[in-house]
Design a protein around this motif. Structure first.
Motif, PDB file in Angstrom:
ATOM      1  N   TYR A  95      27.342 139.705  27.828  1.00 52.83           N
ATOM      2  CA  TYR A  95      26.681 139.264  28.910  1.00 52.83           C
ATOM      3  C   TYR A  95      26.743 140.047  30.002  1.00 52.83           C
ATOM      4  O   TYR A  95      26.316 139.853  31.298  1.00 52.83           O
ATOM      5  CB  TYR A  95      27.172 138.137  29.280  1.00 52.83           C
ATOM      6  CG  TYR A  95      26.890 136.995  28.070  1.00 52.83           C
ATOM      7  CD1 TYR A  95      25.685 136.437  27.896  1.00 52.83           C
ATOM      8  CD2 TYR A  95      28.116 136.323  27.510  1.00 52.83           C
ATOM      9  CE1 TYR A  95      25.585 135.527  26.569  1.00 52.83           C
ATOM     10  CE2 TYR A  95      27.626 135.641  26.367  1.00 52.83           C
ATOM     11  CZ  TYR A  95      26.601 134.935  26.130  1.00 52.83           C
ATOM     12  OH  TYR A  95      26.474 134.347  24.942  1.00 52.83           O
ATOM     13  N   ASN A  96      27.771 141.310  29.950  1.00 48.40           N
ATOM     14  CA  ASN A  96      28.007 141.954  31.209  1.00 48.40           C
ATOM     15  C   ASN A  96      27.032 142.709  31.716  1.00 48.40           C
ATOM     16  O   ASN A  96      27.050 143.050  33.089  1.00 48.40           O
ATOM     17  CB  ASN A  96      29.049 143.155  30.536  1.00 48.40           C
ATOM     18  CG  ASN A  96      30.203 143.367  31.574  1.00 48.40           C
ATOM     19  OD1 ASN A  96      30.381 142.539  32.460  1.00 48.40           O
ATOM     20  ND2 ASN A  96      30.755 144.418  31.354  1.00 48.40           N
ATOM     21  N   HIS A  97      25.727 142.827  31.161  1.00 51.60           N
ATOM     22  CA  HIS A  97      24.740 143.709  31.958  1.00 51.60           C
ATOM     23  C   HIS A  97      23.678 142.626  32.833  1.00 51.60           C
ATOM     24  O   HIS A  97      22.851 143.073  33.382  1.00 51.60           O
ATOM     25  CB  HIS A  97      23.710 144.365  30.849  1.00 51.60           C
ATOM     26  CG  HIS A  97      23.140 143.351  29.624  1.00 51.60           C
ATOM     27  ND1 HIS A  97      23.874 142.857  28.767  1.00 51.60           N
ATOM     28  CD2 HIS A  97      22.167 143.061  29.680  1.00 51.60           C
ATOM     29  CE1 HIS A  97      23.197 142.227  27.875  1.00 51.60           C
ATOM     30  NE2 HIS A  97      21.787 142.523  28.409  1.00 51.60           N
ATOM     31  N   PHE A  98      24.137 141.575  32.785  1.00 49.41           N
ATOM     32  CA  PHE A  98      23.276 140.555  33.448  1.00 49.41           C
ATOM     33  C   PHE A  98      23.867 140.410  34.915  1.00 49.41           C
ATOM     34  O   PHE A  98      24.998 140.268  35.168  1.00 49.41           O
ATOM     35  CB  PHE A  98      23.235 138.893  32.825  1.00 49.41           C
ATOM     36  CG  PHE A  98      22.622 139.066  31.575  1.00 49.41           C
ATOM     37  CD1 PHE A  98      21.078 139.150  31.582  1.00 49.41           C
ATOM     38  CD2 PHE A  98      23.185 139.013  30.307  1.00 49.41           C
ATOM     39  CE1 PHE A  98      20.325 139.149  30.372  1.00 49.41           C
ATOM     40  CE2 PHE A  98      22.307 138.931  29.138  1.00 49.41           C
ATOM     41  CZ  PHE A  98      20.890 138.974  29.199  1.00 49.41           C
ATOM     42  N   GLN A  99      23.047 140.260  35.909  1.00 48.67           N
ATOM     43  CA  GLN A  99      23.383 140.044  37.324  1.00 48.67           C
ATOM     44  C   GLN A  99      24.075 138.569  37.489  1.00 48.67           C
ATOM     45  O   GLN A  99      25.059 138.521  38.224  1.00 48.67           O
ATOM     46  CB  GLN A  99      22.272 140.566  38.327  1.00 48.67           C
ATOM     47  CG  GLN A  99      22.689 140.587  39.636  1.00 48.67           C
ATOM     48  CD  GLN A  99      23.531 141.449  40.345  1.00 48.67           C
ATOM     49  OE1 GLN A  99      23.387 142.758  39.617  1.00 48.67           O
ATOM     50  NE2 GLN A  99      23.785 141.435  41.281  1.00 48.67           N
ATOM     51  N   GLU A 100      23.260 137.807  37.082  1.00 50.16           N
ATOM     52  CA  GLU A 100      23.583 136.389  37.161  1.00 50.16           C
ATOM     53  C   GLU A 100      23.517 135.810  35.563  1.00 50.16           C
ATOM     54  O   GLU A 100      22.735 136.028  34.705  1.00 50.16           O
ATOM     55  CB  GLU A 100      22.585 135.610  37.839  1.00 50.16           C
ATOM     56  CG  GLU A 100      22.568 135.583  39.198  1.00 50.16           C
ATOM     57  CD  GLU A 100      21.669 134.898  40.181  1.00 50.16           C
ATOM     58  OE1 GLU A 100      21.837 134.686  41.520  1.00 50.16           O
ATOM     59  OE2 GLU A 100      20.646 134.325  39.448  1.00 50.16           O
ATOM     60  N   ILE A 101      24.291 134.746  35.578  1.00 50.87           N
ATOM     61  CA  ILE A 101      24.423 133.877  34.151  1.00 50.87           C
ATOM     62  C   ILE A 101      24.204 132.497  34.546  1.00 50.87           C
ATOM     63  O   ILE A 101      25.050 132.033  35.332  1.00 50.87           O
ATOM     64  CB  ILE A 101      25.810 134.213  33.461  1.00 50.87           C
ATOM     65  CG1 ILE A 101      25.995 135.814  33.027  1.00 50.87           C
ATOM     66  CG2 ILE A 101      25.947 133.566  32.123  1.00 50.87           C
ATOM     67  CD1 ILE A 101      27.386 136.292  32.613  1.00 50.87           C
ATOM     68  N   GLN A 102      23.590 131.791  33.676  1.00 54.35           N
ATOM     69  CA  GLN A 102      23.287 130.311  33.721  1.00 54.35           C
ATOM     70  C   GLN A 102      23.765 129.658  32.791  1.00 54.35           C
ATOM     71  O   GLN A 102      23.378 130.020  31.768  1.00 54.35           O
ATOM     72  CB  GLN A 102      21.863 129.942  34.346  1.00 54.35           C
ATOM     73  CG  GLN A 102      21.243 130.383  35.639  1.00 54.35           C
ATOM     74  CD  GLN A 102      19.892 129.615  36.005  1.00 54.35           C
ATOM     75  OE1 GLN A 102      19.047 129.298  35.009  1.00 54.35           O
ATOM     76  NE2 GLN A 102      19.858 129.404  37.135  1.00 54.35           N
TER      77      GLN A 102
END
Length: 113
Positions: A95-102
């Protein structure tokens, strides 16, 4: 990673959709007795995966769904959406390449989740 926003609808005392924005440096929630501080914490615990209704101050999971008031009818489901800021890329590798995580969770009165 830090908590950026918590959206709550139909969860315990939250009969209408509420969004709580956590700015940088926010470390606590304060307010008078009865304003819903504990329900915010319960919503956070629930969306993160809490399975035990007693840990959410209920006897069964359907207790977390808004059950109505004098002015507002009962709702058929509860939903909480947690938005995490991953600006520093501290998330697990996949998930590291995402700016935000929901992360979201929804429970219906029927027990479906």
């Amino acid at each position: 990673m830090r908590i950026k926003k918590l959206e709550i609808f139909g969860f315990k005392s939250f009969a209408t959709r509420q969004s709580i924005i956590f700015g940088k440096g926010v470390t606590g929630i304060v307010g008078p007795n009865g304003c819903g501080k504990s329900n915010v914490v319960d919503a956070l615990r629930w969306v993160m995966g809490e399975q035990n209704a007693r840990h959410l101050r209920g006897s069964n999971m359907q207790d977390i769904i808004f059950c109505g008031s004098e002015k507002k009818g009962a709702l058929g489901f509860a939903e909480v959406i947690l938005t995490i800021d991953n600006e520093d890329q501290d998330a697990p590798l996949e998930y590291n390449h995402f700016q935000e995580i929901q992360i979201s969770r929804r429970l219906y009165k029927t027990g479906d989740s």
